[in-house]
Scaffold this motif. Structure first.
Motif, PDB file in Angstrom:
ATOM      1  N   LYS A  47       0.840  -1.189   0.000  1.00 11.49           N
ATOM      2  CA  LYS A  47       0.000   0.000   0.000  1.00 11.49           C
ATOM      3  C   LYS A  47       0.882   1.249   0.000  1.00 11.49           C
ATOM      4  O   LYS A  47       1.740   1.412   0.869  1.00 11.49           O
ATOM      5  CB  LYS A  47      -0.908   0.008   1.231  1.00 11.49           C
ATOM      6  CG  LYS A  47      -1.835   1.209   1.327  1.00 11.49           C
ATOM      7  CD  LYS A  47      -2.697   1.112   2.575  1.00 11.49           C
ATOM      8  CE  LYS A  47      -3.616   2.328   2.698  1.00 11.49           C
ATOM      9  NZ  LYS A  47      -4.441   2.251   3.931  1.00 11.49           N
ATOM     10  N   PHE A  48       0.663   2.121  -1.005  1.00 13.07           N
ATOM     11  CA  PHE A  48       1.440   3.364  -1.062  1.00 13.07           C
ATOM     12  C   PHE A  48       0.712   4.453  -0.293  1.00 13.07           C
ATOM     13  O   PHE A  48      -0.469   4.711  -0.504  1.00 13.07           O
ATOM     14  CB  PHE A  48       1.660   3.811  -2.506  1.00 13.07           C
ATOM     15  CG  PHE A  48       2.465   5.079  -2.619  1.00 13.07           C
ATOM     16  CD1 PHE A  48       3.840   5.055  -2.489  1.00 13.07           C
ATOM     17  CD2 PHE A  48       1.821   6.290  -2.843  1.00 13.07           C
ATOM     18  CE1 PHE A  48       4.580   6.227  -2.584  1.00 13.07           C
ATOM     19  CE2 PHE A  48       2.553   7.468  -2.937  1.00 13.07           C
ATOM     20  CZ  PHE A  48       3.937   7.437  -2.813  1.00 13.07           C
ATOM     21  N   ILE A  49       1.452   5.113   0.584  1.00 14.03           N
ATOM     22  CA  ILE A  49       0.907   6.196   1.397  1.00 14.03           C
ATOM     23  C   ILE A  49       1.509   7.512   0.914  1.00 14.03           C
ATOM     24  O   ILE A  49       2.733   7.647   0.825  1.00 14.03           O
ATOM     25  CB  ILE A  49       1.244   5.975   2.886  1.00 14.03           C
ATOM     26  CG1 ILE A  49       0.599   4.666   3.363  1.00 14.03           C
ATOM     27  CG2 ILE A  49       0.773   7.147   3.735  1.00 14.03           C
ATOM     28  CD1 ILE A  49       1.160   4.138   4.642  1.00 14.03           C
ATOM     29  N   ASP A  50       0.647   8.463   0.581  1.00 14.41           N
ATOM     30  CA  ASP A  50       1.131   9.759   0.088  1.00 14.41           C
ATOM     31  C   ASP A  50       1.934  10.477   1.163  1.00 14.41           C
ATOM     32  O   ASP A  50       1.490  10.624   2.304  1.00 14.41           O
ATOM     33  CB  ASP A  50      -0.045  10.638  -0.342  1.00 14.41           C
ATOM     34  CG  ASP A  50      -0.645  10.175  -1.661  1.00 14.41           C
ATOM     35  OD1 ASP A  50       0.114   9.661  -2.500  1.00 14.41           O
ATOM     36  OD2 ASP A  50      -1.874  10.323  -1.835  1.00 14.41           O
ATOM     37  N   ILE A 103       6.093  11.304   8.349  1.00 13.01           N
ATOM     38  CA  ILE A 103       5.895   9.860   8.357  1.00 13.01           C
ATOM     39  C   ILE A 103       6.012   9.292   9.771  1.00 13.01           C
ATOM     40  O   ILE A 103       5.394   8.277  10.088  1.00 13.01           O
ATOM     41  CB  ILE A 103       6.869   9.148   7.393  1.00 13.01           C
ATOM     42  CG1 ILE A 103       6.374   7.710   7.134  1.00 13.01           C
ATOM     43  CG2 ILE A 103       8.293   9.150   7.939  1.00 13.01           C
ATOM     44  CD1 ILE A 103       7.136   7.002   6.030  1.00 13.01           C
ATOM     45  N   CYS A 105      -2.203   0.379   7.991  1.00 14.37           N
ATOM     46  CA  CYS A 105      -1.101  -0.029   7.123  1.00 14.37           C
ATOM     47  C   CYS A 105      -0.126  -0.874   7.926  1.00 14.37           C
ATOM     48  O   CYS A 105      -0.295  -1.052   9.137  1.00 14.37           O
ATOM     49  CB  CYS A 105      -0.387   1.190   6.516  1.00 14.37           C
ATOM     50  SG  CYS A 105       0.511   2.167   7.728  1.00 14.37           S
ATOM     51  N   ASP A 151       4.497  -1.228   4.439  1.00 14.70           N
ATOM     52  CA  ASP A 151       3.881  -0.194   3.602  1.00 14.70           C
ATOM     53  C   ASP A 151       4.560   1.162   3.819  1.00 14.70           C
ATOM     54  O   ASP A 151       4.787   1.916   2.869  1.00 14.70           O
ATOM     55  CB  ASP A 151       2.391  -0.065   3.918  1.00 14.70           C
ATOM     56  CG  ASP A 151       1.595  -1.306   3.554  1.00 14.70           C
ATOM     57  OD1 ASP A 151       2.014  -2.013   2.615  1.00 14.70           O
ATOM     58  OD2 ASP A 151       0.564  -1.564   4.201  1.00 14.70           O
ATOM     59  N   TYR A 205       8.051   1.096   2.213  1.00 12.16           N
ATOM     60  CA  TYR A 205       7.873   1.154   0.747  1.00 12.16           C
ATOM     61  C   TYR A 205       7.537   2.568   0.305  1.00 12.16           C
ATOM     62  O   TYR A 205       8.132   3.102  -0.648  1.00 12.16           O
ATOM     63  CB  TYR A 205       6.764   0.183   0.357  1.00 12.16           C
ATOM     64  CG  TYR A 205       6.177   0.389  -1.016  1.00 12.16           C
ATOM     65  CD1 TYR A 205       6.925   0.138  -2.160  1.00 12.16           C
ATOM     66  CD2 TYR A 205       4.865   0.832  -1.171  1.00 12.16           C
ATOM     67  CE1 TYR A 205       6.382   0.333  -3.430  1.00 12.16           C
ATOM     68  CE2 TYR A 205       4.310   1.020  -2.416  1.00 12.16           C
ATOM     69  CZ  TYR A 205       5.074   0.774  -3.548  1.00 12.16           C
ATOM     70  OH  TYR A 205       4.530   0.958  -4.796  1.00 12.16           O
ATOM     71  N   SER A 206       6.617   3.223   0.992  1.00 15.96           N
ATOM     72  CA  SER A 206       6.193   4.572   0.617  1.00 15.96           C
ATOM     73  C   SER A 206       7.319   5.578   0.805  1.00 15.96           C
ATOM     74  O   SER A 206       7.508   6.482  -0.028  1.00 15.96           O
ATOM     75  CB  SER A 206       4.980   4.988   1.457  1.00 15.96           C
ATOM     76  OG  SER A 206       3.922   4.062   1.305  1.00 15.96           O
ATOM     77  N   GLU A 224      10.003   5.030  -2.037  1.00 13.82           N
ATOM     78  CA  GLU A 224       9.526   5.482  -3.351  1.00 13.82           C
ATOM     79  C   GLU A 224       9.539   7.004  -3.458  1.00 13.82           C
ATOM     80  O   GLU A 224       9.918   7.565  -4.489  1.00 13.82           O
ATOM     81  CB  GLU A 224       8.111   4.948  -3.604  1.00 13.82           C
ATOM     82  CG  GLU A 224       8.012   3.443  -3.756  1.00 13.82           C
ATOM     83  CD  GLU A 224       8.790   2.922  -4.949  1.00 13.82           C
ATOM     84  OE1 GLU A 224       8.536   3.386  -6.079  1.00 13.82           O
ATOM     85  OE2 GLU A 224       9.661   2.059  -4.747  1.00 13.82           O
ATOM     86  N   THR A 225       9.137   7.662  -2.391  1.00 14.15           N
ATOM     87  CA  THR A 225       9.075   9.126  -2.411  1.00 14.15           C
ATOM     88  C   THR A 225      10.471   9.744  -2.446  1.00 14.15           C
ATOM     89  O   THR A 225      10.763  10.613  -3.274  1.00 14.15           O
ATOM     90  CB  THR A 225       8.304   9.643  -1.179  1.00 14.15           C
ATOM     91  OG1 THR A 225       6.992   9.066  -1.157  1.00 14.15           O
ATOM     92  CG2 THR A 225       8.196  11.163  -1.210  1.00 14.15           C
TER      93      THR A 225
END
Length: 347
Positions: free
Chosen positions: A192-195, A214, A227, A231, A234-235, A238-239
């Motif tokens: 799950k991607f969290i903004d 975060i 989450c 997750d 991962y988020s 990626e950011t």
């Protein structure tokens, strides 16, 4: 002709390393030891320095024995002058000063950041790339121009490695082998991607606000089972990595370069390498990266860079063999670059 050999000492953070390298970049030995703290804790300067003092001389013995050389074979002693943590840096500086007087061997002070770049170049064969330097204490986008490694973009607050390490403490992840590595492994399980905030300011980036955000999100979302820790990892990856790819690509366009070299401890991250490789491929270029043998702090990178400078007449007098916590990448004249590369291409 006798081959030139350097003995290098790296101890700017939680790793103490001693390396033996020849001028052509052959690594004869490169042992190191890492100071690992309990989960949820960082490493403090005083305790880290005690660790380095305990292991530095055994590492010197191991490095010389593995390289199968004696003291008479060593042309210069190279050490990390900075940047880094004060107390750990002091250990290498003091050891090199003592050994220099005992063994009558000249000293060469080395910039830690430049050493990462030169080690990456000689190991990967990258000629003139844009460099992304990412570690626990530094985040910079660099390119060589007119005798120096110029900084085109950097973090305006904390380094990306420091951001990842501090979030690992929030999740109580192990520091063995490193918190960043354990975040990387956990991130592979994220679904799950969290903004999160995305903070790019021209060519610079900012990570402190993302970390604060975060940390608050983790407390709330994990408590409510919204989450998983995977997750969040991962988020975060990626950011942060998307931000790095953006400013690196912008530097490539500005400098008209197609290739990228990633150096520094965070540069071992396979996801960061994968994202950067896609971007380079789309621009018709190539990504150069190394594994943890060379991207993580090590003595060989100090030995090689110091030897390059020594071969071109640079030494550090005993009275100036000090250390500094702040030593900018673009303060160093890379006197070896153009002439050394011309010699290599002609052979």
């Amino acid at each position: 002709m006798k081959r030139m050999i350097a003995l290098g000492f790296e101890g700017s953070a939680n790793k103490i390393g001693v390396g033996v390298v020849t001028l052509d970049g052959t690594i004869l030995s490169n042992p190191r030891h890492t100071y690992i703290t309990p989960p949820g804790q960082g490493f403090l300067p005083r305790e880290t320095a005690h660790h380095h003092l305990e292991h530095v001389l055994p590492l010197v013995k191991e490095a010389l024995e593995t390289a199968q050389i004696s003291l008479k074979d060593v042309d210069c002693l190279c050490y990390t002058k900075g940047p880094g943590m004060g107390a750990p840096l002091q250990v290498s500086a003091v050891v090199v000063r003592v050994l220099s007087q005992l063994w009558k061997i000249p000293i060469v002070g080395v910039n830690h950041c430049v050493a990462h770049i030169e080690m990456g170049r000689v190991v990967t064969g990258a000629e003139d790339p844009v460099v992304l330097y990412v570690s626990g204490g530094n985040t910079q986008v660099i390119a060589y121009s007119e005798g120096k490694y110029r900084i085109f973009g950097e973090t305006i607050d904390i380094a990306i490695g420091n951001c990842l390490d501090r979030f690992a403490r929030v999740l109580m992840l192990s520091n063995d082998p490193s918190p960043g590595y354990n975040i990387e492994q956990l991130a592979k399980k994220g679904e799950k991607f969290i903004d999160l905030p995305y903070v790019v300011k021209g060519m610079d980036v900012s990570f402190s606000g993302i970390l604060s955000y975060i940390e608050a999100e983790a407390e709330q979302k994990l408590k409510n089972n919204e989450c998983t820790p995977a997750d969040l990892c991962y988020s975060l990856q990626e950011t942060l990595f998307a931000m790095l790819v953006e400013i690196t690509e912008r530097a490539m366009a500005h400098c008209d370069k197609k290739d990228v070299l990633i150096v520094g401890g965070v540069g071992c991250n396979e996801r960061l390498q994968g994202m950067m490789r896609v971007m380079c491929g789309e621009r018709g270029g190539k990504l150069f990266a190394t594994d943890d043998r060379y991207c993580i702090d090590n003595g060989a990178m100090i030995a090689y860079t110091g030897l390059l400078a020594y071969a071109h007449g640079s030494t550090t007098p005993l009275e100036k063999s000090t250390f500094t916590q702040r030593f900018r990448t673009d303060e160093v004249w890379a006197v070896w670059r153009d002439e050394h590369e011309s010699e290599i291409k002609s052979t």
